[in-house]
Design an enzyme around this catalytic site. Structure first.
Site, PDB file in Angstrom:
ATOM      1  N   ARG A 227      60.591  17.104  25.758  1.00 32.51           N
ATOM      2  CA  ARG A 227      61.074  17.756  24.549  1.00 32.51           C
ATOM      3  C   ARG A 227      60.079  17.479  23.430  1.00 32.51           C
ATOM      4  O   ARG A 227      59.487  16.391  23.365  1.00 32.51           O
ATOM      5  CB  ARG A 227      62.452  17.203  24.141  1.00 32.51           C
ATOM      6  CG  ARG A 227      63.588  17.623  25.061  1.00 32.51           C
ATOM      7  CD  ARG A 227      63.942  19.103  24.916  1.00 32.51           C
ATOM      8  NE  ARG A 227      65.082  19.483  25.735  1.00 32.51           N
ATOM      9  CZ  ARG A 227      64.991  20.122  26.908  1.00 32.51           C
ATOM     10  NH1 ARG A 227      63.813  20.457  27.412  1.00 32.51           N
ATOM     11  NH2 ARG A 227      66.090  20.454  27.571  1.00 32.51           N
ATOM     12  N   HIS A 275      57.428  26.625  26.424  1.00 31.76           N
ATOM     13  CA  HIS A 275      58.605  26.021  27.087  1.00 31.76           C
ATOM     14  C   HIS A 275      58.912  26.741  28.412  1.00 31.76           C
ATOM     15  O   HIS A 275      60.004  27.287  28.603  1.00 31.76           O
ATOM     16  CB  HIS A 275      59.833  26.055  26.161  1.00 31.76           C
ATOM     17  CG  HIS A 275      60.877  25.035  26.540  1.00 31.76           C
ATOM     18  ND1 HIS A 275      61.598  24.321  25.624  1.00 31.76           N
ATOM     19  CD2 HIS A 275      61.306  24.605  27.747  1.00 31.76           C
ATOM     20  CE1 HIS A 275      62.447  23.517  26.248  1.00 31.76           C
ATOM     21  NE2 HIS A 275      62.276  23.681  27.554  1.00 31.76           N
TER      22      HIS A 275
HETATM   23  C1  GLV Z   1      64.567  22.980  30.176  1.00 35.78           C
HETATM   24  O1  GLV Z   1      64.004  22.598  29.212  1.00 35.78           O
HETATM   25  C2  GLV Z   1      65.672  22.309  30.776  1.00 35.78           C
HETATM   26  O2  GLV Z   1      66.223  21.381  30.162  1.00 35.78           O
HETATM   27  O3  GLV Z   1      66.059  22.675  31.900  1.00 35.78           O
END
Ligand code: GLV
Length: 312
Positions: A227, A275
């Site tokens: 994150r 992401h």
């Molecule tokens: C993606 O970031 C997840 O948490 O699966």
């Protein structure tokens, strides 16, 4: 018919989940954010990804939330799950495999000097870079949950000396392990390529800061697929500027989408991906979700549960 299942994510219409769940569970009263939630009192189960504050709390008869990501910080951010509601998460082999691929891709790219060779190719220069033996490139995986363990095992299988760090002590075959705040400095000191795959909790927020970067050896490389909030951006930029860190591959950011004026976009030592290190794959995530829906309805203990206190 049993209570309704609601798909709470703004990312897609969610109907692919209905298609994948119905063959196993029979006809479902399936509601979606985009299609309309109808009478919210009917909703028994929510499949959720980044629900807005207050949405889950407005389902009076909610019994279970399924996090559609393996990370669950999006649910715990500010008590988005009403007390007493079970929280489970997907356990997705497809996503886990993608995450390992992401880490291995950037690590090998760095390890094998591909950027320098790409620059040499542009200059039509037949230049051989100094070679670093695999057994001398130390990989460190921060976070030893299912994703971290899979990633660590694959690096070890490639012949890299691989270590892992986790909150609590873990023993893994072929992996040197460190744990807790006391084990962090020693773990970082032996890590040339740091792969972050930690859950985001109060304890891990900002853990990749100036102190942590200083503990890494000179020339270390960061791969963050956990994150964005694990990283103190100013500290990472400073460590890259000073040359202490040689580069970073970043998939996650303090603000997503990454703002257009953010220095990461154009930084010569930074790679940015939006992401995508691991995307939830309904085909591989669905079996665990189906199992939990059946268990919930049969009053049996759930699997893949999340501990709201630990935050993962
Ligand atoms: C993606 O970031 C997840 O948490 O699966």
């Amino acid at each position: 018919m049993a209570g309704a299942i609601a798909y709470i994510s703004k990312d897609t219409d969610g109907l692919h989940w209905q298609k994948i769940l119905e063959p196993a569970l029979g006809p479902i009263d399936f509601r979606t954010l985009r299609g309309g939630l109808g009478n919210k009192d009917d909703i028994e189960i929510a499949l959720a990804w980044k629900p807005d504050q207050g949405v889950l709390g407005s389902f009076k008869n909610l019994k279970m939330v399924v996090s559609l990501g393996m990370g669950v910080d999006h649910l715990f951010a500010d008590n988005r799950v009403p007390p007493g509601v079970a929280v489970t998460r997907i356990m997705d082999d497809g996503l886990i495999g993608q995450m390992s691929e992401y880490a291995i891709y950037w690590a090998l790219r760095h390890h094998r000097d591909i950027d320098r060779y790409a620059a040499s190719q542009k200059a039509r220069s037949w230049k051989v870079e100094p070679f670093k033996d695999t057994i001398h490139r130390r990989i460190g995986i921060m976070g030893l949950g299912t994703i971290g363990q899979d990633t660590a095992a694959k690096f070890a299988a490639l012949g890299f000396p691989t270590a892992g760090w986790s909150r609590t002590a873990k023993t893994l075959p072929g992996i040197e392990t460190f744990h807790g705040p006391d084990g962090l400095a020693a773990f970082l000191a032996r890590t040339d390529i740091l792969v972050a795959v930690l859950p985001l909790t109060r304890e891990t927020q900002g853990i990749l800061n100036a102190k942590a970067f200083a503990a890494l050896p000179t020339g270390a490389y960061l791969i963050n697929m956990a994150r964005g909030a694990h990283v103190v951006d100013a500290d990472l930029l400073a460590a890259l500027e000073s040359g202490h860190l040689s580069g970073a591959a970043l998939d996650v950011f303090n603000t997503e989408p990454l703002p257009a004026d953010h220095p990461y976009w154009t930084h010569p030592k930074v790679y940015v991906t939006p992401h995508v290190a691991g995307s939830t794959n309904p085909r591989t995530a669905a079996p665990g979700v189906i199992e939990n829906i059946k268990r919930l309805r049969a009053g049996q203990p759930l699997i893949n549960t999340v501990d709201p206190k630990a935050g993962y």
